[in-house]
Enzyme design. Structure first.
Site, PDB file in Angstrom:
ATOM      1  N   ASN A   1       2.246  -8.032  -4.209  1.00 16.94           N
ATOM      2  CA  ASN A   1       1.826  -9.289  -3.590  1.00 16.94           C
ATOM      3  C   ASN A   1       0.406  -9.578  -4.068  1.00 16.94           C
ATOM      4  O   ASN A   1      -0.538  -8.959  -3.602  1.00 16.94           O
ATOM      5  CB  ASN A   1       1.878  -9.141  -2.059  1.00 16.94           C
ATOM      6  CG  ASN A   1       1.283 -10.344  -1.347  1.00 16.94           C
ATOM      7  OD1 ASN A   1       1.000 -11.371  -1.967  1.00 16.94           O
ATOM      8  ND2 ASN A   1       1.099 -10.215  -0.042  1.00 16.94           N
TER       9      ASN A   1
ATOM     10  N   HIS B   1       4.537 -13.052   6.179  1.00 21.89           N
ATOM     11  CA  HIS B   1       3.420 -12.137   5.937  1.00 21.89           C
ATOM     12  C   HIS B   1       2.396 -12.317   7.061  1.00 21.89           C
ATOM     13  O   HIS B   1       2.170 -13.434   7.537  1.00 21.89           O
ATOM     14  CB  HIS B   1       2.779 -12.420   4.577  1.00 21.89           C
ATOM     15  CG  HIS B   1       1.790 -11.374   4.184  1.00 21.89           C
ATOM     16  ND1 HIS B   1       0.514 -11.344   4.683  1.00 21.89           N
ATOM     17  CD2 HIS B   1       1.902 -10.290   3.376  1.00 21.89           C
ATOM     18  CE1 HIS B   1      -0.122 -10.294   4.182  1.00 21.89           C
ATOM     19  NE2 HIS B   1       0.704  -9.632   3.387  1.00 21.89           N
TER      20      HIS B   1
ATOM     21  N   GLU C   1      -0.699 -12.465   7.081  1.00 17.66           N
ATOM     22  CA  GLU C   1      -1.775 -13.424   6.824  1.00 17.66           C
ATOM     23  C   GLU C   1      -1.296 -14.850   7.109  1.00 17.66           C
ATOM     24  O   GLU C   1      -2.076 -15.698   7.555  1.00 17.66           O
ATOM     25  CB  GLU C   1      -2.295 -13.261   5.383  1.00 17.66           C
ATOM     26  CG  GLU C   1      -3.169 -12.017   5.255  1.00 17.66           C
ATOM     27  CD  GLU C   1      -3.175 -11.368   3.886  1.00 17.66           C
ATOM     28  OE1 GLU C   1      -2.810 -12.017   2.891  1.00 17.66           O
ATOM     29  OE2 GLU C   1      -3.550 -10.178   3.808  1.00 17.66           O
TER      30      GLU C   1
ATOM     31  N   GLU D   1       4.673  -4.017   7.696  1.00 18.66           N
ATOM     32  CA  GLU D   1       3.275  -4.071   7.274  1.00 18.66           C
ATOM     33  C   GLU D   1       2.375  -4.110   8.503  1.00 18.66           C
ATOM     34  O   GLU D   1       2.094  -5.200   9.035  1.00 18.66           O
ATOM     35  CB  GLU D   1       3.027  -5.324   6.426  1.00 18.66           C
ATOM     36  CG  GLU D   1       3.796  -5.350   5.124  1.00 18.66           C
ATOM     37  CD  GLU D   1       3.058  -6.127   4.055  1.00 18.66           C
ATOM     38  OE1 GLU D   1       2.933  -5.612   2.942  1.00 18.66           O
ATOM     39  OE2 GLU D   1       2.568  -7.240   4.337  1.00 18.66           O
TER      40      GLU D   1
ATOM     41  N   GLY E   1      -5.123  -4.228   3.507  1.00 16.59           N
ATOM     42  CA  GLY E   1      -6.413  -4.496   2.874  1.00 16.59           C
ATOM     43  C   GLY E   1      -7.579  -3.737   3.498  1.00 16.59           C
ATOM     44  O   GLY E   1      -8.737  -4.028   3.227  1.00 16.59           O
TER      45      GLY E   1
ATOM     46  N   SER F   1      -2.261  -0.939   2.403  1.00 15.32           N
ATOM     47  CA  SER F   1      -3.115   0.037   1.726  1.00 15.32           C
ATOM     48  C   SER F   1      -2.338   1.125   0.981  1.00 15.32           C
ATOM     49  O   SER F   1      -2.760   2.284   0.943  1.00 15.32           O
ATOM     50  CB  SER F   1      -4.114   0.662   2.710  1.00 15.32           C
ATOM     51  OG  SER F   1      -4.988  -0.338   3.216  1.00 15.32           O
TER      52      SER F   1
END
Ligand code: PGA
Length: 259
Positions: A9, A95, A97, A167, A173, A212
């Site tokens: 991604n 996702h 985000e 996730e 991140g 990560s």
């Protein structure tokens, strides 16, 4: 036997020159002998060019988002049919985000899932809890709610043509990945929840871990029986890291460790 998948991604990263260099490196390193699926998900504007460069290659191309609507008056949006039209085969939906920064709720994500499948795309459905939710003991409740929204709308059978990605938001991140045991526990929970509705679909469903993942931790994460590969953010922008993550996904499969 589930074939592992490693999907990159890229998020809102890249340029024509950078993408070209990254893909050239990947094309020379991703081995045909690996019994895994590899994909990259660049920003919309680069999809066509990336696909052209990867034509005939093993690496599949996916989008990072899609509109829930059919083509029409939706300024700035991209319809699933358009992604299918240019030859895109995968699309990430839900996702964290998108959920967190753009207010996408479970209902919208479920509609995007339907839109993607209707156009013939394979959705990669992301679920995951925040740190506050984990600390409050709500992890299973949150991922169940996110999954159930899709199960209610599309039914368990629809997951036969989808990929699930766990996730945890706190791991994305941040450099802080879930431990292999934490990942396995949630993956197993998700699979058993689907199994309650359709055992065959659940057994075949690929559940990727994201958050990560690096070359250094990929092998121990992928060694878990319910972790079928990874959705890779930051590390997918580095050809060497990404290739080593792919190799880690291929290793347990080669060794026959997976069911
Ligand atoms: P990360 O992102 O690997 O950079 O943590 C994963 C993702 O957001 O898909």
């Amino acid at each position: 036997m589930r074939r592992p998948m490693v999907a990159g991604n890229w998020k809102m990263h890249g340029s024509r020159a950078v993408n070209q260099g990254l893909l050239e490196e990947l094309q020379s390193r991703v081995s045909e002998a690996w019994p895994i699926d590899v994909a990259v998900c660049p920003p919309f504007v680069y999809l066509t060019e990336v696909m052209r460069q990867l034509e005939g290659d093993l690496i599949a191309v996916g989008a990072q988002n899609v509109s829930a609507e059919a083509p029409g008056a939706f300024t700035g949006e991209v319809a699933a049919a358009m992604l299918a039209d240019i030859g895109c085969t995968l699309v990430i939906v839900g996702h964290s985000e998108r959920r967190r920064l753009y207010g996408e709720d479970d209902t919208l994500v479920a509609r995007k899932f339907v839109a993607a499948q209707t156009a013939g795309l394979t959705p990669i459905l992301c679920v995951g809890e925040t740190l506050e939710e984990r600390d409050a003991g709500q992890t299973e409740g949150v991922v169940a709610r996110q999954l159930d929204a899709v199960l209610r709308t599309s039914g368990a059978k629809a997951l036969g043509k989808a990929i699930l990605a766990y996730e945890p938001v706190w791991a994305i991140g941040t450099g802080r990945n879930a431990t292999p045991a934490q990942a396995q526990a949630v993956h197993q929970f998700l699979r058993s929840r689907i199994s309650a509705q359709d055992a065959k679909i659940a057994a075949q469903l690929r559940i990727l871990y994201g958050g990560s993942v690096k070359a250094a931790n990929a092998a121990e994460l992928f060694a878990n029986p319910d972790v079928d590969g990874g959705l890779i953010g930051g590390a997918s922008l580095n050809a060497d890291e990404f290739q080593r993550i792919c190799a880690a996904a291929a290793a347990p499969a080669v060794a026959g460790a997976r069911r």
